[in-house]
Motif scaffolding. Structure first.
Motif, mmCIF file in Angstrom:
data_model
loop_
_atom_site.group_PDB
_atom_site.id
_atom_site.type_symbol
_atom_site.label_atom_id
_atom_site.label_comp_id
_atom_site.label_asym_id
_atom_site.label_seq_id
_atom_site.Cartn_x
_atom_site.Cartn_y
_atom_site.Cartn_z
ATOM 1 N N PHE A 199 15.626 8.294 6.814
ATOM 2 C CA PHE A 199 14.963 7.786 8.016
ATOM 3 C C PHE A 199 15.947 7.676 9.170
ATOM 4 O O PHE A 199 15.655 8.100 10.293
ATOM 5 C CB PHE A 199 14.332 6.413 7.737
ATOM 6 N N GLU A 200 17.136 7.120 8.907
ATOM 7 C CA GLU A 200 18.132 6.951 9.970
ATOM 8 C C GLU A 200 18.682 8.289 10.432
ATOM 9 O O GLU A 200 18.961 8.482 11.624
ATOM 10 C CB GLU A 200 19.262 6.041 9.504
ATOM 11 N N ALA A 201 18.851 9.227 9.512
ATOM 12 C CA ALA A 201 19.355 10.550 9.891
ATOM 13 C C ALA A 201 18.416 11.214 10.888
ATOM 14 O O ALA A 201 18.857 11.836 11.868
ATOM 15 C CB ALA A 201 19.526 11.420 8.648
ATOM 16 N N ILE A 202 17.123 11.078 10.636
ATOM 17 C CA ILE A 202 16.153 11.644 11.577
ATOM 18 C C ILE A 202 16.188 10.869 12.890
ATOM 19 O O ILE A 202 16.193 11.455 13.981
ATOM 20 C CB ILE A 202 14.736 11.618 10.973
ATOM 21 N N ARG A 203 16.215 9.540 12.800
ATOM 22 C CA ARG A 203 16.097 8.690 13.989
ATOM 23 C C ARG A 203 17.217 8.923 14.986
ATOM 24 O O ARG A 203 16.998 8.846 16.202
ATOM 25 C CB ARG A 203 16.064 7.212 13.583
ATOM 26 N N ILE A 204 18.435 9.211 14.512
ATOM 27 C CA ILE A 204 19.577 9.354 15.426
ATOM 28 C C ILE A 204 19.872 10.820 15.767
ATOM 29 O O ILE A 204 20.888 11.112 16.398
ATOM 30 C CB ILE A 204 20.843 8.689 14.852
ATOM 31 N N SER A 205 18.961 11.711 15.391
ATOM 32 C CA SER A 205 19.245 13.141 15.532
ATOM 33 C C SER A 205 18.286 13.833 16.483
ATOM 34 O O SER A 205 17.379 13.223 17.039
ATOM 35 C CB SER A 205 19.141 13.807 14.156
ATOM 36 N N SER A 206 18.458 15.129 16.591
ATOM 37 C CA SER A 206 17.550 15.941 17.409
ATOM 38 C C SER A 206 16.166 16.041 16.784
ATOM 39 O O SER A 206 15.225 16.480 17.437
ATOM 40 C CB SER A 206 18.129 17.347 17.598
ATOM 41 N N GLY A 207 16.027 15.624 15.535
ATOM 42 C CA GLY A 207 14.726 15.638 14.875
ATOM 43 C C GLY A 207 13.890 14.408 15.142
ATOM 44 O O GLY A 207 12.771 14.291 14.638
ATOM 45 N N ASN A 208 14.404 13.480 15.929
ATOM 46 C CA ASN A 208 13.697 12.221 16.162
ATOM 47 C C ASN A 208 12.473 12.418 17.048
ATOM 48 O O ASN A 208 12.373 13.394 17.804
ATOM 49 C CB ASN A 208 14.631 11.199 16.816
ATOM 50 N N SER A 209 11.555 11.462 16.952
ATOM 51 C CA SER A 209 10.336 11.497 17.760
ATOM 52 C C SER A 209 9.683 10.135 17.750
ATOM 53 O O SER A 209 9.995 9.278 16.917
ATOM 54 C CB SER A 209 9.354 12.522 17.192
#
Length: 321
Positions: A199-209
């Motif tokens: 969850f955090e990897a997505i949240r802090i990355s270009s994959g976030n939304s």
């Protein structure tokens, strides 16, 4: 301005709550008398029906679950429409239907606006949701003060019907993002990744939304309670597909999304929460996509702020010229 609100459901109840909380002279109506009574206890007036509401109020807002419901309410209100009256359709609906009903209002000397919202029930509850408004500029200026009470970011989208087109588009994008988030979470679990870390990897990355920051949390909690159901998803993405077909755009992802949600609805029920769509992948893999520390429902932790009009990029320059 005296404002009437018809439809006190998941979204309408929260939007009208913002009006009441901020001192707007509010009259309400809903088929559920308990919802109406709760608003009256908080200081709202009660209308006996749509006709009385249009007669007594300057602006009447509808926030209803289907075009058929909006049509029925409009037929009841129409005899009371006259010059100076405003009808505001905050339901997510078809552009053609918004224009058809709006034309009936305009023919009788009133004004019509399609003004759907975007940003989730948790932001509707705090007055921080975004609102699109399709109407002439003079009408937009009249309703802007209480649009700013219901929402934070207000976008004048153009003529009547334009807001409905853009709203359907945003729901299409949110649904596409939901499906990719589901696939990402299940795939990472299958690959042995920790879901909290994922969850955090997505949240802090270009994959976030926005969808990941909100819906992924209730998915990982296991409640999947996002206050939005599969039948409503199918209505919205079906409307987007219709827009594309009418414009001659050969979409490839959209039809697949419709098939996925039809299958989800057949498996889990018409009124299943939209985030239950991840269960298709859980069932297929035998995996449990839950993790500790996530909330069962989304709450807006941002303070309520005064709304403001959003000016599209490049419009300021054109205005100056």
């Amino acid at each position: 301005m005296k404002v009437g609100f018809i439809g006190l459901g998941n979204v309408g109840g929260k939007l009208s709550g913002s009006l009441l909380r901020n001192g707007i002279d509010l009259t309400v109506h809903d088929l559920n008398r308990d919802l109406v009574d709760a608003f009256v206890a908080r200081g709202a007036k009660k209308a006996e029906g749509p006709a009385q509401m249009m007669r007594d109020c300057e602006a009447v807002i509808t926030c209803l679950p289907s075009p058929a419901a909006s049509d029925a309410v409009m037929q009841a209100m129409l005899p009371e429409v006259k010059s100076g009256k405003i009808w505001m359709e905050m339901s997510t609906t078809d552009e053609a239907e918004a224009k058809r009903l709006g034309a009936l209002v305009i023919e009788r000397g009133g004004a019509a606006v399609d003004c759907p919202v975007s940003g989730g029930c948790h932001r509707a509850d705090t007055g921080n949701i975004s609102i699109f408004a399709g109407c002439d500029r003079a009408t937009f200026e009249r309703i802007l003060p209480f649009l700013k009470v219901m929402g934070r970011r207000i976008l004048h989208t153009g003529d009547l019907g334009s807001a409905s087109v853009l709203k359907v588009m945003t729901n299409y994008l949110a649904t596409a993002n939901l499906l990719t988030c589901c696939e990402a979470l299940v795939t990472m679990k299958a690959a042995g990744m920790d879901l909290n870390t994922t969850f955090e990897a997505i949240r802090i990355s270009s994959g976030n939304s926005f969808v990941h920051e909100t819906e992924s949390q209730v998915i990982l909690n296991g409640s999947r309670d996002i206050n939005f159901t599969m039948d409503l998803v199918l209505k919205d993405i079906g409307l987007f597909q219709k827009i594309a077909e009418n414009a001659g755009v050969p979409l490839e992802i959209s039809p697949l999304m419709i098939d996925i949600f039809k299958d989800g609805q057949n498996r889990y029920g018409t009124r299943a929460q939209s985030d239950d769509i991840i269960r298709r992948l859980e069932d297929a893999t035998g995996l449990d996509i839950r993790a500790p520390g996530f909330p069962p429902e989304m709450l807006d932790d941002e303070p309520e702020e005064a709304g403001y009009e959003v000016i599209p990029q490049g419009k300021e320059l054109k205005a100056a010229e």
